[in-house]
Design an enzyme around this catalytic site. Structure first.
Site, PDB file in Angstrom:
ATOM      1  N   GLY A   1       2.327   3.135   2.521  1.00 58.58           N
ATOM      2  CA  GLY A   1       3.451   3.027   3.216  1.00 58.58           C
ATOM      3  C   GLY A   1       4.568   2.151   2.406  1.00 58.58           C
TER       4      GLY A   1
ATOM      5  N   GLY B   1       0.804  -1.123   0.051  1.00 58.92           N
ATOM      6  CA  GLY B   1       0.027   0.071   0.031  1.00 58.92           C
ATOM      7  C   GLY B   1       0.688   1.366  -0.190  1.00 58.92           C
TER       8      GLY B   1
ATOM      9  CE1 TYR C   1      -7.365  -7.742  10.670  1.00 61.66           C
ATOM     10  CE2 TYR C   1      -8.830  -7.703  12.515  1.00 61.66           C
ATOM     11  CZ  TYR C   1      -7.695  -7.365  11.920  1.00 61.66           C
ATOM     12  OH  TYR C   1      -6.933  -6.117  12.522  1.00 61.66           O
TER      13      TYR C   1
ATOM     14  CB  THR D   1      -4.884  -0.204  -0.574  1.00 65.43           C
ATOM     15  OG1 THR D   1      -5.692   0.068   0.344  1.00 65.43           O
ATOM     16  CG2 THR D   1      -5.022   0.424  -1.877  1.00 65.43           C
TER      17      THR D   1
ATOM     18  CG  ASP E   1      -8.350   0.865   3.842  1.00 59.75           C
ATOM     19  OD1 ASP E   1      -9.184  -0.263   3.990  1.00 59.75           O
ATOM     20  OD2 ASP E   1      -7.606   1.313   4.655  1.00 59.75           O
TER      21      ASP E   1
HETATM   22  N1  LIG Z   1       7.512   6.335   4.960  1.00 60.31           N
HETATM   23  C1  LIG Z   1       7.761   5.169   4.814  1.00 60.31           C
HETATM   24  N2  LIG Z   1       9.251   5.058   4.376  1.00 60.31           N
HETATM   25  C2  LIG Z   1       9.747   3.944   4.254  1.00 60.31           C
HETATM   26  N3  LIG Z   1       8.820   2.737   4.650  1.00 60.31           N
HETATM   27  C3  LIG Z   1       7.538   2.748   5.023  1.00 60.31           C
HETATM   28  C4  LIG Z   1       6.935   4.180   5.256  1.00 60.31           C
HETATM   29  N4  LIG Z   1       5.732   3.984   5.473  1.00 60.31           N
HETATM   30  C5  LIG Z   1       5.583   2.714   5.765  1.00 60.31           C
HETATM   31  N5  LIG Z   1       6.773   2.087   5.366  1.00 60.31           N
HETATM   32  C6  LIG Z   1       6.996   0.495   5.170  1.00 60.31           C
HETATM   33  O1  LIG Z   1       6.084  -0.230   4.499  1.00 60.31           O
HETATM   34  C7  LIG Z   1       5.704  -1.292   4.930  1.00 60.31           C
HETATM   35  C8  LIG Z   1       4.178  -1.577   4.933  1.00 60.31           C
HETATM   36  O2  LIG Z   1       3.767  -0.210   5.249  1.00 60.31           O
HETATM   37  P1  LIG Z   1       2.087  -0.106   6.173  1.00 60.31           P
HETATM   38  O3  LIG Z   1       2.013   1.211   6.313  1.00 60.31           O
HETATM   39  O4  LIG Z   1       2.121  -1.094   7.185  1.00 60.31           O
HETATM   40  O5  LIG Z   1       1.246  -0.993   4.881  1.00 60.31           O
HETATM   41  P2  LIG Z   1       0.704  -0.402   3.598  1.00 60.31           P
HETATM   42  O6  LIG Z   1       1.974  -0.313   2.573  1.00 60.31           O
HETATM   43  O7  LIG Z   1      -0.361  -1.550   3.170  1.00 60.31           O
HETATM   44  O8  LIG Z   1       0.103   0.970   3.690  1.00 60.31           O
HETATM   45  C9  LIG Z   1       6.126  -1.333   6.260  1.00 60.31           C
HETATM   46  O9  LIG Z   1       7.228  -2.345   6.343  1.00 60.31           O
HETATM   47  C10 LIG Z   1       6.794  -0.039   6.712  1.00 60.31           C
HETATM   48  O10 LIG Z   1       7.836  -0.098   7.346  1.00 60.31           O
HETATM   49  O1  LIG Z   2      -4.009  -5.804   9.807  1.00 61.68           O
HETATM   50  P1  LIG Z   2      -3.826  -4.783  10.847  1.00 61.68           P
HETATM   51  O2  LIG Z   2      -2.414  -4.382  11.090  1.00 61.68           O
HETATM   52  O3  LIG Z   2      -4.917  -5.302  11.990  1.00 61.68           O
HETATM   53  O4  LIG Z   2      -4.390  -3.608   9.979  1.00 61.68           O
HETATM   54  C1  LIG Z   2      -6.006  -3.159   9.678  1.00 61.68           C
HETATM   55  C2  LIG Z   2      -5.752  -2.072   8.609  1.00 61.68           C
HETATM   56  O5  LIG Z   2      -5.283  -2.785   7.528  1.00 61.68           O
HETATM   57  C3  LIG Z   2      -6.213  -2.218   6.531  1.00 61.68           C
HETATM   58  O6  LIG Z   2      -6.970  -3.476   6.058  1.00 61.68           O
HETATM   59  C4  LIG Z   2      -5.537  -2.077   4.983  1.00 61.68           C
HETATM   60  O7  LIG Z   2      -4.259  -1.073   5.570  1.00 61.68           O
HETATM   61  P2  LIG Z   2      -2.914  -1.067   4.441  1.00 61.68           P
HETATM   62  O8  LIG Z   2      -3.447  -0.730   3.366  1.00 61.68           O
HETATM   63  O9  LIG Z   2      -2.291   0.264   5.152  1.00 61.68           O
HETATM   64  O10 LIG Z   2      -2.123  -2.135   4.824  1.00 61.68           O
HETATM   65  C5  LIG Z   2      -7.017  -1.067   7.064  1.00 61.68           C
HETATM   66  O11 LIG Z   2      -8.217  -1.008   6.559  1.00 61.68           O
HETATM   67  C6  LIG Z   2      -7.244  -1.701   8.448  1.00 61.68           C
HETATM   68  O12 LIG Z   2      -7.424  -0.605   9.296  1.00 61.68           O
HETATM   69 MG   LIG Z   3      -1.601   2.102   4.168  1.00 60.43          MG
END
Ligand SMILES: Nc1ncnc2c1ncn2[C@@H]1O[C@H](COP(=O)(O)OP(=O)(O)O)[C@@H](O)[C@H]1O
Ligand SMILES: O=P(O)(O)OC[C@H]1O[C@](O)(COP(=O)(O)O)[C@@H](O)[C@@H]1O
Ligand SMILES: [Mg+2]
Length: 514
Positions: A238, A236, A423, A265, A267
């Protein structure tokens, strides 16, 4: 002097990027040449060369448009050799009319424009190119999945592996297990078409995932040590930010490593792309929970069903699940503030529906009303390992509020049925149309990396797969626009209050009261 560049003439591959990369200053500082430039600030920070502008020589001044280009390995490795694309000899592709995407093909971000306005932003069209910058036998690719689950991740993994192998003859593919931290803390998994053959039938991720643990230097050290030269990163917002950092570090070290992001994602909160994979599957699966809630509440007196769906900051699943179902009386999403008491409030609406129909169903996205819950729960702000704010549970809070109000204030007890399928929805395999979508994404990523593009995210823009600079998809989050027609359609279909009445001052007061 003519600096405009025609996209319509036939030219060798990469001529467009070469010309643009050679001339960004000229293009930028020559307003008399009629060049239209739009440079989003975050893009200019992250990759000055990636954003370029050009004007079609055979168009009028008003037809100016912007190309937001993705980086290419030759930008920092100018002497990199290229080879004919092996797809030229492929049984499947050799009969395609235009088997290679022209380097001049672009995808428009806005398809609805006014004739006097500029043509706007464009992205490079995804797909196979005539030349590749990797010999298949020299490719060592890796795939990693990060962040939360989403239906379809396994299909993307499968199709990257099968696409690399079947289309390009790549044999050496590694799976990085457990997300970003798996690069430096785990052994790799060998991936080939046989190993991944059935994984699309399962939910979750075959490679496991994690939050946190992004350490750019350790990751790139590992990429270098293992001799990996193509990195496919599924995740996603992040994850894509992490991918951009990996790309920057790779470029700094001058490595021939293509970094391709595949946006994931549930979402649907990733900007620019039409929608994220697994989203349709999630909306479909949400119908089962909504149906169950409806069956329960229509079988009892004063039945109130609440279904909580995922959506941290974006209420897309809730909005689409509501629109699809027609059994939902009210949909609450993070983007639309709501209030409980008083005229035009939720309690008034519930009472009215109970009197009219004897039951109602509410769908609430998990990120809704966090400030109300926080005000009562007094919980400390907590974050997950990736730094995402941990949500307070709006479902039980809302159920209690409604029960208390109707039992105590209105002496009208309700039969509350609360369902949290979040979930369960996220963990299922993707449906047929998402499987096809995942295949297009995976193939787009493979073609892009083989063609030497890097630091890109692949995704559909107006139904055409495109290569998008990573910064463009992470600079903002995609949210439901209350002023767009889709939300209006929802309000018209449920007839719920909009919670933004004409008496805004009173509304503000009501919100503050809670
Ligand atoms: N700003 C960032 N810079 C570098 N890595 C990031 C950043 N934000 C999130 N990550 C890394 O990306 C991975 C997934 O991020 P996360 O926010 O949990 O889920 P998603 O990618 O689904 O949004 C994690 O390993 C996290 O450490
Ligand atoms: O798996 P976790 O850590 O419980 O997170 C739940 C969150 O993950 C999500 O399913 C997806 O979030 P990301 O796309 O950032 O991974 C959100 O809708 C929800 O709030
Ligand atoms: Mg995210």
């Amino acid at each position: 002097m003519d600096v405009s560049i025609s996209l319509s003439t036939t030219r060798p591959p990469f001529s467009l990027s070469r010309q643009l990369f050679l001339r960004p200053r000229l293009l930028r500082f020559s307003p008399n040449f009629g060049v239209f430039l739009r440079k989003p600030p975050s893009i200019s920070r992250q990759n000055k060369l990636a954003v370029t502008a050009l004007q079609l020589s055979n168009q009028t001044q008003n037809d100016d448009f912007v190309l937001e280009d993705v980086p290419h390995l030759t930008n920092f490795l100018p002497d990199l050799p290229s080879y004919p694309n092996p797809l030229q000899k492929s049984q499947a592709y050799s009969i395609v009319k235009r088997n290679f995407v022209s380097p001049d093909d672009v995808v428009a971000q806005n398809v609805v424009i006014q004739k006097e306005n500029p043509r706007g932003v464009h992205f490079r069209r995804a797909g196979p190119r005539e030349k590749v910058f990797f010999k298949p036998e020299e490719v060592r690719a890796c795939v990693v999945t990060c962040g939360g689950l989403c239906p379809g991740i396994n299909t993307v993994i499968r199709e990257i592996v099968c696409g690399l192998n079947n289309m390009y003859g790549v044999q050496d593919i590694l799976g990085i297990e457990g997300g970003y931290k798996g690069f430096y803390s785990k052994n790799t998994k060998i991936l080939n078409p046989k190993v991944v053959n059935d994984i699309h039938k399962r939910g979750g991720t075959f490679l496991c995932t994690s939050r946190g643990g992004h350490d750019t230097h350790k990751i790139v050290d590992n990429i270098e040590d293992r001799g990996i030269n193509q990195v496919y990163i599924i995740g996603g917002d992040g994850t894509q930010r992490g991918a951009a950092l990996i790309y920057e570090e790779v470029k700094k070290r001058g490595l021939q490593v293509a970094v391709a992001g595949i946006p994931k994602t549930i979402d649907n909160d990733i900007a620019v792309i039409d929608k994220s994979f697994g989203f349709d599957t999630a909306v479909e699966e949400a119908q089962r929970a909504i149906n169950a809630a409806h069956v329960e509440v229509e079988s009892v007196e004063n039945g109130v069903g609440i279904v909580k769906l995922m959506g941290r900051y974006s209420g897309f699943i809730a909005m689409y699940a509501t629109l699809a179902s027609r059994d939902v009386d009210c949909c609450l999403i993070p983007e639309s503030p709501f209030y409980l008491e008083g005229r035009g409030g939720l309690f008034e609406f519930i009472e009215q529906r109970l009197k009219e129909n004897g039951h109602l169903v509410i769908v609430v996205a998990e990120g809704t009303g966090q400030e109300y819950v926080a005000a009562e729960v007094h919980a400390a702000d907590k974050k997950d390992a990736s730094g995402n704010k941990l949500l307070l549970d709006v479902g039980p809070w809302l159920s209690d509020k409604i029960k208390d109000h109707f039992t105590m204030s209105r002496k009208m007890p309700v039969n509350m049925k609360y369902i949290d399928p979040t979930y369960m929805i996220r963990a299922i395999p993707s449906n047929a149309s998402d499987n096809i979508y995942c295949t297009l994404l995976a193939h787009g990523a493979v073609h892009g990396a083989m063609a030497g593009y890097t630091g890109f995210t692949v995704g559909p823009v107006n139904s055409k797969q495109a290569y998008i600079p990573i910064a463009r998809v992470t600079e903002r989050q995609n949210t439901v626009k209350l002023t767009d027609r889709m939300w209006a359609r929802l309000l018209a279909s449920t007839n719920q209050p909009s919670f933004i009445g004409s008496d805004q001052e009173r509304v503000d007061k009501e919100i503050l009261k809670i």
